[in-house]
Design a protein around this motif. Structure first.
Motif, PDB file in Angstrom:
ATOM      1  N   GLN A  41      -2.459  -8.272   4.388  1.00  0.00           N
ATOM      2  CA  GLN A  41      -2.981  -7.940   5.718  1.00  0.00           C
ATOM      3  C   GLN A  41      -1.872  -7.504   6.675  1.00  0.00           C
ATOM      4  O   GLN A  41      -1.933  -7.721   7.872  1.00  0.00           O
ATOM      5  CB  GLN A  41      -3.733  -9.142   6.317  1.00  0.00           C
ATOM      6  CG  GLN A  41      -5.010  -9.470   5.558  1.00  0.00           C
ATOM      7  CD  GLN A  41      -6.146  -8.529   5.928  1.00  0.00           C
ATOM      8  OE1 GLN A  41      -6.773  -8.650   6.959  1.00  0.00           O
ATOM      9  NE2 GLN A  41      -6.385  -7.544   5.078  1.00  0.00           N
TER      10      GLN A  41
ATOM     11  N   ASN B 243       0.814  -1.223   0.000  1.00  0.00           N
ATOM     12  CA  ASN B 243       0.000   0.000   0.000  1.00  0.00           C
ATOM     13  C   ASN B 243       0.843   1.267   0.000  1.00  0.00           C
ATOM     14  O   ASN B 243       0.298   2.362   0.091  1.00  0.00           O
ATOM     15  CB  ASN B 243      -0.940  -0.001   1.206  1.00  0.00           C
ATOM     16  CG  ASN B 243      -2.240  -0.734   0.901  1.00  0.00           C
ATOM     17  OD1 ASN B 243      -2.501  -1.095  -0.238  1.00  0.00           O
ATOM     18  ND2 ASN B 243      -3.039  -0.963   1.918  1.00  0.00           N
TER      19      ASN B 243
ATOM     20  N   MET C  54      -3.609  -2.958   5.303  1.00  0.00           N
ATOM     21  CA  MET C  54      -4.912  -3.224   4.690  1.00  0.00           C
ATOM     22  C   MET C  54      -4.780  -3.803   3.284  1.00  0.00           C
ATOM     23  O   MET C  54      -5.765  -3.919   2.562  1.00  0.00           O
ATOM     24  CB  MET C  54      -5.755  -1.948   4.665  1.00  0.00           C
ATOM     25  CG  MET C  54      -6.176  -1.531   6.061  1.00  0.00           C
ATOM     26  SD  MET C  54      -7.052   0.027   6.125  1.00  0.00           S
ATOM     27  CE  MET C  54      -8.651  -0.437   5.511  1.00  0.00           C
ATOM     28  N   ALA C  55      -3.596  -4.179   2.904  1.00  0.00           N
ATOM     29  CA  ALA C  55      -3.403  -4.744   1.573  1.00  0.00           C
ATOM     30  C   ALA C  55      -3.666  -6.251   1.613  1.00  0.00           C
ATOM     31  O   ALA C  55      -4.063  -6.796   2.627  1.00  0.00           O
ATOM     32  CB  ALA C  55      -1.981  -4.456   1.099  1.00  0.00           C
ATOM     33  N   THR C  56      -3.423  -6.897   0.499  1.00  0.00           N
ATOM     34  CA  THR C  56      -3.782  -8.318   0.411  1.00  0.00           C
ATOM     35  C   THR C  56      -2.970  -9.190   1.367  1.00  0.00           C
ATOM     36  O   THR C  56      -3.358 -10.301   1.665  1.00  0.00           O
ATOM     37  CB  THR C  56      -3.591  -8.855  -1.025  1.00  0.00           C
ATOM     38  OG1 THR C  56      -2.197  -8.766  -1.358  1.00  0.00           O
ATOM     39  CG2 THR C  56      -4.393  -8.066  -2.027  1.00  0.00           C
TER      40      THR C  56
ATOM     41  N   LYS D 280      -3.911   2.296  11.287  1.00  0.00           N
ATOM     42  CA  LYS D 280      -4.163   1.405  10.167  1.00  0.00           C
ATOM     43  C   LYS D 280      -5.147   2.023   9.189  1.00  0.00           C
ATOM     44  O   LYS D 280      -4.917   2.087   7.985  1.00  0.00           O
ATOM     45  CB  LYS D 280      -4.718   0.088  10.707  1.00  0.00           C
ATOM     46  CG  LYS D 280      -5.341  -0.819   9.675  1.00  0.00           C
ATOM     47  CD  LYS D 280      -5.949  -2.042  10.341  1.00  0.00           C
ATOM     48  CE  LYS D 280      -6.948  -2.690   9.402  1.00  0.00           C
ATOM     49  NZ  LYS D 280      -7.577  -3.867   9.971  1.00  0.00           N
ATOM     50  N   ARG D 281      -6.275   2.493   9.720  1.00  0.00           N
ATOM     51  CA  ARG D 281      -7.339   2.980   8.846  1.00  0.00           C
ATOM     52  C   ARG D 281      -6.957   4.293   8.167  1.00  0.00           C
ATOM     53  O   ARG D 281      -7.376   4.558   7.045  1.00  0.00           O
ATOM     54  CB  ARG D 281      -8.623   3.144   9.654  1.00  0.00           C
ATOM     55  CG  ARG D 281      -9.254   1.813  10.017  1.00  0.00           C
ATOM     56  CD  ARG D 281     -10.151   1.915  11.223  1.00  0.00           C
ATOM     57  NE  ARG D 281     -10.651   0.606  11.617  1.00  0.00           N
ATOM     58  CZ  ARG D 281     -11.822   0.105  11.207  1.00  0.00           C
ATOM     59  NH1 ARG D 281     -12.581   0.806  10.417  1.00  0.00           N
ATOM     60  NH2 ARG D 281     -12.198  -1.088  11.605  1.00  0.00           N
ATOM     61  N   TYR D 282      -6.182   5.114   8.858  1.00  0.00           N
ATOM     62  CA  TYR D 282      -5.838   6.417   8.271  1.00  0.00           C
ATOM     63  C   TYR D 282      -4.761   6.269   7.201  1.00  0.00           C
ATOM     64  O   TYR D 282      -4.803   6.920   6.160  1.00  0.00           O
ATOM     65  CB  TYR D 282      -5.385   7.386   9.367  1.00  0.00           C
ATOM     66  CG  TYR D 282      -5.339   8.825   8.887  1.00  0.00           C
ATOM     67  CD1 TYR D 282      -6.497   9.460   8.445  1.00  0.00           C
ATOM     68  CD2 TYR D 282      -4.154   9.549   8.877  1.00  0.00           C
ATOM     69  CE1 TYR D 282      -6.477  10.769   8.000  1.00  0.00           C
ATOM     70  CE2 TYR D 282      -4.115  10.867   8.435  1.00  0.00           C
ATOM     71  CZ  TYR D 282      -5.285  11.474   7.993  1.00  0.00           C
ATOM     72  OH  TYR D 282      -5.258  12.769   7.549  1.00  0.00           O
TER      73      TYR D 282
END
Lengths: 418, 986
Positions: free
Chosen positions: B543, B510, B539-541, B532-534
């Motif tokens: 994880q 990412n 969050m990529a494949t 993580k969310r920001y």
């Protein structure tokens, strides 16, 4: 003074090594007392605080969150926004929510990626078509948009669906073009930043452990960060509502259920808007990042665990394959559970009471995300005026006693069927 | 070719041809796509998500963040396939993805130049003006640029199986610990399943040059696997990823049955989804190498130290001409030595620690490997890595190298342990997170819990398995633990090289940089979930398997908290991504859900019936005849034929519930609003039942077949729901009632004949039964035989409003009965009709049906209120007396006809008073059902409108904006045909 977000603020920071940014909101420590405490730092709670400050000038407000903001259902949903409801108690409320979505980003100066790419509900029988016609007409009468598509219309809008060997052939669909998705986390952050700017204290890692009552009146809360007093205490804690009201020996007409959501690996654009399957419980959209975001039914049993089980995982994937057989080789990247506050008629409660000093915002079933702006707006009104606004007048708690249920699906007092 | 001349677990006698981006290459059996690409000197394999930076192969396992490809072609295209776990097969074709026009030259790499503008969360701060441009311009551009690979455009042609398995001990991971565990439990007699995501058991042993019992460790693996394969109580599942832990000891697993073959062989699924129910489980999933973050750490050629060792030792593939190792721990040194022995030229080991353990220094010296202690990589260069700049006490030095193997320590594969919400716990001594609270019955052994030494893995696998099977009552076999020698490994936490030059990537896929973490910190996104969310970290494949720990440790440095207190995000299922098709299995296309044909389905098909889905049922909708131009013409004929002669329809789909026992009558009195205990034997009665909340649940006729024997019929749609409701009532509400019941919907075929000639037809099929009006009056029930000895029940009931009988026979006799009735009715012109004609006749007759029983209507709304007994209690009675149910303005059930007879009515239209606008406030109700009445020659409708029964004769608007309709309609009585019911009684 915090800077306004714009392409210019981005440019300025690009040139100065990103040194000009400031916290999006203050990590506030709790004060001893507030005019209003909103319990729950999800979308609904933060929106409530924002509208209290903005619309009603009530700024001595705290939002209490047991973890970090947006860590409950606000960060666990499938990000769908729509106002395609049937019943007169619901549709004007959700249409107001849609109108608030449409101006949200400019209002709070935060790009929540509100994206009106359309929500399409498929129908598979004449009876379903007529039921959608009834709904689509209700929507129009409440000022919302709706279109009843025949099969050719669906083919034009979503040619990637399975029209050829479907067990339940697609006969058409009800399309709301103004429906779509929003970036759920950004909704939380946008409201938090805007509320903070108006003076609201956002207090994280502050779990409510009890209520302070004097002469039967709720006058504050006990928390892991000490007692905090308040003129009014509003609950906006979704699936945790029954856990909190248990502290008050209150039983509410809601049950907590687990709903699993899924996201696939990232893909180039495949699904333009939101599509829901009418012959199974399945809905899918594609995030701007590229993942297919999808989900289905709740697991069906009462649970506070934020995780589901395989039968529903299978059910969801089966429906996905029935609808889009080309996704067979795509992979589920992640699944997670949220706790739904399922009510006895499938509709929410935004009301004064049931104890003096206490205000309820709960019963969102699995439709809470889309309601975020209107829920906050109406709850703020209800808190400020001690009476519901016309838009949430039907969401009274006593409707279960009087019989004024708002049962969209017509399944009755079985929360696991809504 | 960079294939090392000897060694490796590849079969050099089996060359395999494959292609990457159209270029033909060769590998060997035993290769992965990644190892084969490296052996073919391919170093650039992909582009990153955000900045489209050139990327190479980073790892050798399922944690791969970089080397994602589109595998296979056409309908079998699999985007985002990790080259590191794709087993090579002959003819494999793979293509790079997320680049345009080519992998080598990708226009969107311009994003990299804009990097300073595109920091963490930049998109939340702009694209807001003007608002309308979001959907029209900004978002389409973002969506096109985002995403990774492309989905196939045609249905997946392969099939998937679903299997169940049960065992005492599920061992997850077949490395040193897992093999010892399986051996111990297997020898103890327990039922064991050993699953490993790799196509070969052995785990790290396959990639390490180690000895077990003074022999090459591989020999141990081969012995163990051979013994396990021979044990009847052990099931080996290679190529199987246990992806999730669920309630009740259930695990989801995915077996890649045919992914290593060009195509699945006949009758073989591509993949098999297992549901494994295990009394105990043992996680032996090992650990992965974690990177160190520094500027320029993403160039093709930068890989984990574990990967370098694996490619060199296991696959005999040399990832590059010279390698520099950069680490903070001894494990990476061993990796370097193994790689060197396999033939890789190790230019230097750079260790951040000022003083590495002497034994390691000794080993380096013996091999002539240069060591730079207290060194840090501060820059790299080359589009594909060509050199590494190292800073140490002696200053900066540029070292030519094509490979930079990095290791910041190990991260145990704890994924499955947190599927129940257990938070991993930080262990400072190994600078890694180990399992916290595990799912019930789960144990962890070996590297997965931070025990990295081979000797301890072997011992722990045996010990944990012994304890697990002992708990289950097996006497654990005392498996001798093989001896392995390895040195204690130490690690000094080190996450990020400060002051290194160039963008430093934390999440390689990412493109989350060290700078982004600083931005998140500045803006207050400090909690791990917010981080993580920001930033999209993790969050990529993959994880975040190679990035989470480093990222949060860097945040911990910024906040001044320790890593343990900062915590880590939770892993959710699946452990690695799982194909949707595999979970769906055979439930797709026409097999998505079961199909229930009626007993006369084949007969109806032979008559040319058009079928319609009614829930799971397929029912004959209408029976077109040659020359008929549309369905309406057919339906009109069927209705007319029935009303003037006789018609036949299969009504077997109605729910049929057999209810018996001394309290059967009392039971029915409690579930229906009307009374059934007084019903005489041999009679049927129409009944209405409510839900607990007072709303109508279902209706139907229930017959009394004997003193203690009733047969209930339900609507087709509600058959299961009503049965469920009755079970709930019997088991939970009134267990004291002596009642037994069973669904017999499947057991009886039921055929309805209706029309003035119905009796004449019936008389010809009954075996001497008197069916005269006197002997079998309206709502009478007779039992006897038909067709010379076929048991039958005959109900004189009617949905159409005509003289009618429903004849029930055992399901297998259904077709015979239909044919016999058709033959008997031929002289009367008997006409088969379908659900459409049935619907027309019930609307003409004004009966409520599914459209009116929509879960929102009360008995009073539907004009059925007078049926409710006031002398007894029944389900829903109390709540149906609530104020809202008795309000004046409530809707009531009435008929509608167009004021202009030519107008067509539409169900779903809303009713408005004339002269009022179409708003919610003016909404008075809606049309529920419509039909064209051939008898009346115009459209008719049923509906619910406020105070309807008081407004007969009034004209209102039927407002249907979604279909452009707005016509005047007149409110009328709902029974358009024979309102007195005279035809029923003749």
């Amino acid at each position: 003074m915090r800077s306004r977000y714009s392409v210019f603020s981005l440019l300025a920071n690009a040139l100065t090594g990103q040194k000009g940014w400031t916290p999006a909101w203050r990590d506030a420590a709790p004060k001893p007392a507030y005019d209003v405490i909103v319990v729950g730092g999800g979308g609904h709670g933060l929106a409530t605080a924002y509208y209290l400050a903005k619309e009603h000038g009530i700024r001595n407000v705290a939002v209490l969150e047991k973890g970090h903001i947006g860590s409950g259902n606000a960060g666990r949903n499938t990000t769908i926004i729509r106002s395609n409801y049937l019943l007169p108690g619901n549709e004007p409320f959700y249409e107001w929510s849609m109108k608030l979505w449409e101006g949200l980003e400019q209002d709070v100066n935060y790009n929540s990626m509100v994206s009106q790419r359309g929500v399409l509900n498929l129908y598979h029988s004449d009876a379903q078509r007529d039921a959608y016609a009834r709904r689509g007409n209700s929507m129009r009468m409440a000022g919302a948009d709706s279109e009843l598509l025949d099969e050719a219309g669906v083919r034009a809008y979503a040619p990637f669906l399975n029209f050829d060997d479907a067990r339940f052939p697609i006969k058409g669909g009800l399309l709301q073009r103004r429906g779509g998705t929003a970036r759920h986390d950004a909704v939380v952050w946008g409201y938090a930043r805007a509320a903070d700017k108006l003076g609201v204290d956002i207090v994280q890692n502050c779990e409510v452990t009890g209520f302070i009552r004097e002469n039967g009146v709720v006058v504050g809360v006990e928390t892991t960060r000490g007692p905090i007093r308040a003129g009014k205490v509003g609950l906006a804690v979704a699936g945790s509502t029954s856990r909190l009201t248990r502290l008050l020996d209150l039983r509410l007409p809601i049950e907590s259920h687990v709903l699993t959501a899924f996201v696939s690996e990232g893909l180039k654009p495949l699904v333009p808007g939101v599509v829901t399957f009418g012959a199974g419980h399945f809905y899918v959209s594609q995030s701007d990042k590229g993942g297919l975001v999808f989900g289905g039914d709740i697991d069906g049993y009462n649970s506070y665990a934020q995780r589901g089980n395989l039968p529903v995982v299978e059910d969801v994937c089966e429906a996905g394959m029935a609808l889009m057989p080309q996704i067979g080789r795509l992979r589920v990247l992640r699944s997670w559970g949220g706790i739904m506050d399922m009510s006895m008629d499938g509709s929410p409660i935004i009301d004064v009471g049931p104890l003096p000093g206490l205000y309820l915002n709960c019963g969102w079933n699995y439709g809470g995300f889309k309601a975020t702006p209107a829920s906050g707006w109406c709850f703020a009104w209800t808190l400020a005026k001690d009476a519901p606004h016309a838009l949430n007048a039907a969401y009274r708690l006593d409707r279960f006693r009087t019989g004024h249920m708002i049962d969209e699906k017509g399944v009755g007092a079985q929360p696991n069927l809504h | 070719m960079s294939r090392l001349s000897e060694g490796g677990l590849i079969d050099r006698s089996k060359p395999l041809a494959f292609s990457f981006d159209g270029k033909a290459m060769r590998g060997y059996a035993g290769d992965t796509l990644a190892s084969a690409l490296l052996a073919n000197d391919v170093r650039l394999v992909g582009r990153s998500f955000k900045y489209h930076r050139p990327r190479g192969i980073f790892s050798s396992g399922s944690e791969e963040p970089n080397a994602l490809v589109e595998l296979r072609d056409g309908a079998r295209r699999e985007p985002n396939s990790r080259a590191t776990v794709v087993e090579l097969y002959d003819g494999l074709s793979a293509a790079s993805q997320n680049r345009w026009p080519s992998l080598d030259f990708d226009i969107q790499s311009v994003n990299g130049l804009l990097g300073p503008l595109l920091g963490a969360g930049f998109y939340y701060k702009t694209f807001m003006w003007p608002a309308a441009l979001w959907e029209k311009l900004y978002e389409p551009l973002i969506r096109r640029a985002a995403g990774l690979g492309r989905a196939a455009e045609a249905p997946d042609p392969d099939s998937y199986d679903r299997s169940f398995a049960f065992c005492d001990l599920l061992v997850i991971g077949g490395g040193a610990a897992g093999l010892m565990a399986a051996l111990t439990a297997g020898r103890s007699g327990a039922r064991v399943i050993l699953a490993d995501e790799d196509f070969r058991f052995g785990g790290r042993i396959l990639a390490e040059r180690a000895e077990i019992d003074d022999a090459p460790s591989l020999a141990f693996v081969e012995r163990a696997v051979a013994e396990l394969a021979a044990l009847p109580n052990v099931r080996l599942l290679p190529r199987t990823t246990v992806f999730g832990a669920y309630d009740g000891g259930t695990f989801g697993a995915l077996e890649r049955v045919a992914d290593h073959l060009p195509l699945p062989p006949a009758f073989t699924p591509r993949q098999r989804y297992w549901k494994i129910v295990a009394k105990r489980s043992l996680l032996c999933a090992g650990a992965i190498d974690r990177p160190i973050v520094f500027g320029g750490n993403d160039r093709p050629g930068v890989m984990s130290a574990q990967a370098l060792r694996t490619y060199a030792v296991r696959y005999a593939a040399n990832p590059g001409k010279r390698a520099v190792v950069f680490a903070n721990n001894g494990y990476a040194w061993s990796a370097a030595f193994d790689a060197a022995e396999a033939g890789v030229d190790i230019a230097a080991i750079v260790d951040v620690r000022p003083e590495a353990p002497p034994i390691q220094l000794e080993r380096a010296k013996r091999r002539g490997v240069r060591v730079i202690q207290g060194g840090q990589v501060v820059a790299t260069s080359g589009r594909l890595l060509s050199s590494v700049t190292v800073r140490s006490a002696t200053g900066e030095e540029k070292i030519a190298a094509e490979v930079l193997a990095i290791s910041g320590g190990s991260s145990p594969n704890v994924g499955l342990t947190s599927h129940f919400g257990g938070k991993p716990v930080y262990r400072a001594d190994i600078a890694g997170f180990v399992p916290g609270a595990c799912p019930p019955g789960m144990r962890v052994a070996g590297a997965a819990r931070g025990d990295y030494s081979l000797a301890r893995c072997l011992a722990a696998g045996a010990a944990e398995a012994a304890e697990a099977v002992s708990e289950l009552g097996f006497s654990a076999y005392a498996t001798p633990v093989p001896q392995a020698r390895d040195n204690a490994i130490t690690v000094t936490p080190f996450w990020h090289v400060p002051g290194s030059r160039g963008p430093a990537f934390v999440d390689l896929q990412n493109d989350v940089t060290a700078k982004d973490i600083t931005i998140a910190h500045t803006e207050g996104f400090r909690a791990v979930e917010l981080l993580k969310r920001y930033t999209t970290l993790g969050m990529a494949t993959d994880q975040g398997r190679t990035s989470n720990v480093t990222g949060l440790a860097m945040m911990a440095v910024l906040t001044g908290q320790d890593v343990g207190a900062t915590g880590t995000t939770l892993f959710r299922p699946p452990y690695t991504p799982v194909a949707l098709g595999a979970i769906a299995g055979h439930h797709r296309g026409k097999d998505f859900r079961a199909t229930r044909p009626t007993p006369t389905h084949d007969w109806a098909r032979a008559q040319g019936a058009v079928f319609v889905e009614a829930g799971l049922w397929l029912r004959a909708q209408y029976f077109p005849r040659p020359g008929e131009t549309d369905w309406l013409e057919t339906v009109n004929r069927e209705v007319t034929a029935t009303r003037t002669g006789v018609g036949l329809i299969d009504v077997s789909t109605f729910g049929k519930i057999d209810i018996q026992g001394p309290d059967a009558g009392a039971f029915l009195d409690r579930v229906y609003i009307n009374t059934f205990s007084t019903l005489p034997v041999g009679r049927a009665r129409y009944g209405v039942m409510l839900r607990e909340d007072g709303i109508v649940m279902d209706d139907g006729t229930t017959s009394r077949l004997g003193e203690r024997h009733y047969l209930m019929t339900t609507t087709t749609a509600n058959a299961a729901k009503v049965y469920q409701h009755l079970e709930f009532c019997l088991q939970v509400l009134w267990p004291e009632l002596d009642v037994q019941m069973a669904s017999v919907s499947e057991q009886w075929a039921q055929i309805s004949i209706a029309g003035p000639q119905a009796r004449a037809v019936l008389e010809q099929v009954v075996d001497g039964l008197d069916v005269s009006n006197a002997a079998l009056p309206y709502m009478g029930v007779a039992q006897g035989t038909v067709l010379s000895g076929v048991a039958a029940r005959i109900f004189r009931v009617s949905f159409s409003g005509e003289l009618g009988y429903e004849i029930a026979v055992p399901a297998r006799q259904g077709r015979r009965l239909a044919e016999a009735l058709m033959a008997a009715g031929a002289p009367f012109g008997i006409t088969p009709y379908g659900t459409e004609a049935l619907g027309v006749m019930r609307i003409e007759k004004g009966h409520v049906s599914g459209n009116e029983l929509n879960g929102q209507t009360s008995a009073r709304d539907l004009g059925l209120g007078r049926m409710a007994s006031t002398k007894k209690d029944y389900v829903g009675r109390v709540l149906s007396q609530r104020p809202a149910f008795l309000e004046e303005g409530r809707v009531s059930f009435v008929g509608f006809k167009p004021v202009n007879p030519g107008d067509r009515l539409r169900a779903g239209a809303h009713f408005l008073p004339h002269g009022r606008s179409g708003t919610t406030a003016n909404d008075e109700g809606y049309m529920t059902s419509v039909a064209f009445s051939p008898l009346l020659g115009h459209w008719i409708g049923l509906g619910l409108i406020a105070r309807g029964t008081e407004r007969i004769g009034e004209s209102v608007r039927a407002y249907d904006p979604v279909r452009g309709g707005d016509i005047p309609v007149e409110i009328c009585h709902p029974a358009f045909v024979d309102p007195e019911g005279e035809r029923l009684r003749v």
